[in-house]
Design an enzyme around this catalytic site. Structure first.
Site, PDB file in Angstrom:
ATOM      1  N   ASP A 189     -22.668  17.757  -9.487  1.00 53.83           N
ATOM      2  CA  ASP A 189     -23.917  16.993  -9.540  1.00 53.83           C
ATOM      3  C   ASP A 189     -24.942  17.656  -8.624  1.00 53.83           C
ATOM      4  OD1 ASP A 189     -24.584  13.715 -10.276  1.00 53.83           O
ATOM      5  OD2 ASP A 189     -25.898  14.773  -8.867  1.00 53.83           O
ATOM      6  N   ASN A 205     -22.283   5.070 -15.565  1.00 49.68           N
ATOM      7  CA  ASN A 205     -23.439   4.180 -15.604  1.00 49.68           C
ATOM      8  C   ASN A 205     -23.907   4.081 -17.050  1.00 49.68           C
ATOM      9  OD1 ASN A 205     -23.512   3.811 -12.775  1.00 49.68           O
ATOM     10  ND2 ASN A 205     -24.602   5.743 -12.510  1.00 49.68           N
ATOM     11  N   GLN A 258     -28.286   4.379 -15.043  1.00 48.25           N
ATOM     12  CA  GLN A 258     -28.227   5.608 -15.839  1.00 48.25           C
ATOM     13  C   GLN A 258     -29.609   6.240 -15.920  1.00 48.25           C
ATOM     14  OE1 GLN A 258     -26.587   5.242 -19.825  1.00 48.25           O
ATOM     15  NE2 GLN A 258     -26.540   7.470 -20.111  1.00 48.25           N
ATOM     16  N   VAL A 283     -29.802   9.877 -16.967  1.00 45.10           N
ATOM     17  CA  VAL A 283     -29.701  10.938 -17.976  1.00 45.10           C
ATOM     18  C   VAL A 283     -28.933  10.355 -19.163  1.00 45.10           C
ATOM     19  CG1 VAL A 283     -28.869  13.249 -18.525  1.00 45.10           C
ATOM     20  CG2 VAL A 283     -29.697  12.754 -16.209  1.00 45.10           C
ATOM     21  N   HIS A 309     -21.900  10.607 -19.400  1.00 41.21           N
ATOM     22  CA  HIS A 309     -21.259  11.415 -18.355  1.00 41.21           C
ATOM     23  C   HIS A 309     -20.395  10.538 -17.460  1.00 41.21           C
ATOM     24  CE1 HIS A 309     -25.317  10.235 -17.057  1.00 41.21           C
ATOM     25  NE2 HIS A 309     -24.835  10.125 -15.824  1.00 41.21           N
ATOM     26  N   HIS A 355     -18.995  10.296 -13.745  1.00 41.84           N
ATOM     27  CA  HIS A 355     -19.083  10.793 -12.368  1.00 41.84           C
ATOM     28  C   HIS A 355     -17.675  10.791 -11.764  1.00 41.84           C
ATOM     29  CE1 HIS A 355     -23.544  10.137 -11.667  1.00 41.84           C
ATOM     30  NE2 HIS A 355     -23.371   9.307 -12.681  1.00 41.84           N
TER      31      HIS A 355
HETATM   32  P1  DGP Z   1     -26.808   8.784 -13.831  1.00 39.67           P
HETATM   33  O1  DGP Z   1     -27.695   8.175 -12.795  1.00 39.67           O
HETATM   34  O2  DGP Z   1     -25.484   8.063 -13.960  1.00 39.67           O
HETATM   35  O3  DGP Z   1     -27.515   8.962 -15.158  1.00 39.67           O
HETATM   36  O4  DGP Z   1     -26.452  10.226 -13.266  1.00 39.67           O
HETATM   37  C1  DGP Z   1     -27.166  11.380 -13.575  1.00 39.67           C
HETATM   38  C2  DGP Z   1     -26.759  12.415 -12.574  1.00 39.67           C
HETATM   39  O5  DGP Z   1     -27.145  13.672 -13.052  1.00 39.67           O
HETATM   40  C3  DGP Z   1     -27.401  12.254 -11.190  1.00 39.67           C
HETATM   41  O6  DGP Z   1     -26.371  11.984 -10.235  1.00 39.67           O
HETATM   42  C4  DGP Z   1     -28.068  13.580 -10.923  1.00 39.67           C
HETATM   43  C5  DGP Z   1     -27.477  14.497 -11.971  1.00 39.67           C
HETATM   44  N1  DGP Z   1     -28.386  15.500 -12.481  1.00 39.67           N
HETATM   45  C6  DGP Z   1     -29.618  15.291 -13.015  1.00 39.67           C
HETATM   46  N2  DGP Z   1     -30.171  16.458 -13.397  1.00 39.67           N
HETATM   47  C7  DGP Z   1     -29.248  17.417 -13.120  1.00 39.67           C
HETATM   48  C8  DGP Z   1     -29.242  18.828 -13.290  1.00 39.67           C
HETATM   49  O7  DGP Z   1     -30.180  19.460 -13.794  1.00 39.67           O
HETATM   50  N3  DGP Z   1     -28.121  19.500 -12.873  1.00 39.67           N
HETATM   51  C9  DGP Z   1     -27.058  18.847 -12.310  1.00 39.67           C
HETATM   52  N4  DGP Z   1     -26.006  19.571 -11.933  1.00 39.67           N
HETATM   53  N5  DGP Z   1     -27.034  17.501 -12.149  1.00 39.67           N
HETATM   54  C10 DGP Z   1     -28.125  16.811 -12.534  1.00 39.67           C
END
Ligand code: DGP
Length: 113
Positions: A31, A86, A93, A95, A99, A101
């Site tokens: 992350d 999420n 959430q 994205v 996914h 975590h």
């Molecule tokens: P959520 O809030 O459950 O939708 O988690 C999305 C997660 O994605 C958040 O913890 C940050 C991560 N994230 C967002 N953009 C990127 C990215 O470009 N690269 C990586 N490695 N993680 C990302």
């Protein structure tokens, strides 16, 4: 059809990621904003927006994502960890590409915020 997200771009190799596991069904990478010493995301290659959008046809894939989550946690040296999905903006959430975590490496409080 699912909207294109940053995770689709990572899957296509358009944006780099710190990969920890990959197979034909999923990809796991660190992350970008880690909430613990270990914070990995396991994502399906299929662009499912959320757990809100899955059906019976996804049973095998969902099981596989959890197996990979456990595999990654052990690979990272964790004995205890938390897996979080999420589902929806109101649940945090951000994205909209499903996914899991995998979070660990420190004591984790419950309930979460
Ligand atoms: P959520 O809030 O459950 O939708 O988690 C999305 C997660 O994605 C958040 O913890 C940050 C991560 N994230 C967002 N953009 C990127 C990215 O470009 N690269 C990586 N490695 N993680 C990302």
């Amino acid at each position: 059809m699912a909207e294109d997200t940053i995770f689709s771009r990572i899957l296509r190799g358009e944006i780099p990621c710190d990969e920890v596991y990959s197979d034909e069904h999923c990809l796991a990478f660190r992350d970008i904003s880690p909430q613990a010493p270990v914070h990995v995301l396991v994502i399906p290659r299929e662009p499912i927006p959320s757990l809100q959008d899955v059906g019976e046809e996804h049973a095998g894939l969902l099981g596989h994502l959890l197996l990979v989550a456990a595999r990654v946690a052990k690979q990272e040296g964790l004995e205890d960890w938390r897996t979080v999905i999420n589902s929806g903006a109101g649940a945090g959430q951000t994205v909209f590409h499903l996914h899991v975590h995998v979070i660990g490496g420190r004591a984790l409080d419950w309930p979460p915020g």
